[in-house]
Design a protein around this motif. Sequence first.
Motif, PDB file in Angstrom:
ATOM      1  N   PRO A 147       0.818  -1.229   0.000  1.00  0.00           N
ATOM      2  CA  PRO A 147       0.000   0.000   0.000  1.00  0.00           C
ATOM      3  C   PRO A 147       0.849   1.275   0.000  1.00  0.00           C
ATOM      4  CG  PRO A 147      -0.816  -1.582   1.614  1.00  0.00           C
ATOM      5  CD  PRO A 147       0.523  -2.080   1.170  1.00  0.00           C
ATOM      6  N   GLN A 148       2.031   1.242   0.655  1.00  0.00           N
ATOM      7  CA  GLN A 148       2.882   2.432   0.693  1.00  0.00           C
ATOM      8  C   GLN A 148       3.533   2.695  -0.655  1.00  0.00           C
ATOM      9  OE1 GLN A 148       5.227   3.016   4.343  1.00  0.00           O
ATOM     10  NE2 GLN A 148       4.298   1.141   5.154  1.00  0.00           N
ATOM     11  N   VAL A 149       3.823   1.622  -1.387  1.00  0.00           N
ATOM     12  CA  VAL A 149       4.354   1.785  -2.744  1.00  0.00           C
ATOM     13  C   VAL A 149       3.244   2.259  -3.682  1.00  0.00           C
ATOM     14  CG1 VAL A 149       5.362   0.550  -4.715  1.00  0.00           C
ATOM     15  CG2 VAL A 149       6.211   0.108  -2.395  1.00  0.00           C
ATOM     16  N   GLY A 150       2.010   1.809  -3.387  1.00  0.00           N
ATOM     17  CA  GLY A 150       0.868   2.185  -4.222  1.00  0.00           C
ATOM     18  C   GLY A 150       0.488   1.115  -5.217  1.00  0.00           C
ATOM     19  N   SER A 167      13.226 -10.742  -7.683  1.00  0.00           N
ATOM     20  CA  SER A 167      12.908 -10.569  -9.090  1.00  0.00           C
ATOM     21  C   SER A 167      11.423 -10.264  -9.227  1.00  0.00           C
ATOM     22  CB  SER A 167      13.261 -11.844  -9.867  1.00  0.00           C
ATOM     23  OG  SER A 167      12.861 -11.741 -11.211  1.00  0.00           O
ATOM     24  N   CYS A 168      11.095  -9.488 -10.241  1.00  0.00           N
ATOM     25  CA  CYS A 168       9.700  -9.214 -10.585  1.00  0.00           C
ATOM     26  C   CYS A 168       9.495  -9.710 -12.002  1.00  0.00           C
ATOM     27  CB  CYS A 168       9.411  -7.718 -10.487  1.00  0.00           C
ATOM     28  SG  CYS A 168       7.725  -7.268 -10.959  1.00  0.00           S
ATOM     29  N   THR A 169       8.652 -10.707 -12.179  1.00  0.00           N
ATOM     30  CA  THR A 169       8.458 -11.306 -13.501  1.00  0.00           C
ATOM     31  C   THR A 169       7.606 -10.400 -14.381  1.00  0.00           C
ATOM     32  OG1 THR A 169       6.405 -12.489 -13.010  1.00  0.00           O
ATOM     33  CG2 THR A 169       8.465 -13.559 -12.357  1.00  0.00           C
ATOM     34  N   ALA A 170       7.577 -10.728 -15.670  1.00  0.00           N
ATOM     35  CA  ALA A 170       6.782  -9.960 -16.620  1.00  0.00           C
ATOM     36  C   ALA A 170       5.297 -10.021 -16.281  1.00  0.00           C
ATOM     37  CB  ALA A 170       7.029 -10.473 -18.040  1.00  0.00           C
ATOM     38  N   LEU A 196       8.656  -4.397  -5.289  1.00  0.00           N
ATOM     39  CA  LEU A 196       7.318  -3.823  -5.422  1.00  0.00           C
ATOM     40  C   LEU A 196       7.329  -2.619  -6.369  1.00  0.00           C
ATOM     41  CD1 LEU A 196       6.070  -4.010  -1.723  1.00  0.00           C
ATOM     42  CD2 LEU A 196       5.013  -5.174  -3.671  1.00  0.00           C
ATOM     43  N   CYS A 197       8.401  -1.833  -6.305  1.00  0.00           N
ATOM     44  CA  CYS A 197       8.488  -0.664  -7.190  1.00  0.00           C
ATOM     45  C   CYS A 197       8.635  -1.073  -8.652  1.00  0.00           C
ATOM     46  CB  CYS A 197       9.650   0.234  -6.763  1.00  0.00           C
ATOM     47  SG  CYS A 197       9.303   1.192  -5.262  1.00  0.00           S
TER      48      CYS A 197
END
Length: 236
Positions: A147-150, A167-170, A196-197
């Motif tokens: 929630p803080q990241v939005g 890692s953040c996947t596609a 998260l960003c």
Amino acid sequence: MKRPEFIDGNGFIAEVIRTHRRKSADIRVEEGAVSVVVPVDTSLERIGELLADKRRWIKEKVALHQEMTPPGSKRYVSGESFSYLGRNYRLKVEKGPFAPVKLVQGRLVVSVPLGAEQPHMIRNALIRWYKRQAETKLNEKVARWAPQVGVTVPNMSIKTFKSRWGSCTAKGELQFNWQIMMAPNRMVDYVVVHELCHLLRHDHSPQFWGEVGRVLPDYEECREWLKRHGHVMVAL
């Protein structure tokens, strides 16, 4: 979280993972650790039979992993120190039937039978413990920071990476290296916020770092700490 279930395979310890999503058994050897995924109603006797049938294959896979794993400085004996969320805890090895690692009165306690495979069993027990802690703690942190990241709370999984903490996947799924649980709490927060960003910007542009800095003004200190000390945490 369900209590973990294990079977002594005479030379290896197999973790039993019960699921409604399978109709047949699946035996896996990952990072030298053995697991058997089975339908929820499979009896321990049947699981024991499955492991016995595949015992030679399992032992070969475990031995291969041991050969390919570079020797580390740890001997996996009582008194050795292991870091969890930035604090050091002493290992206490008890002799007896296998029991998974528990954090008791400031000590990481594990029970394993005597034998040549004991250090390997202890190492795998510790890895399993770190992974369970990672699943719990990182889910909590993702829910706290999203929630803080939005962003909405995404799906998350625990992985083993050789050269990254997350890692953040596609598809927008976050993956975290369980070894980050050896770092201090603030460093874990930084890794969570970082990934998260990436749900906002899937790059490392100035705009991306601006989003990280908006949530964690001290992110540069955290990033530098991980660069300096990260190699120590992966030496389990």
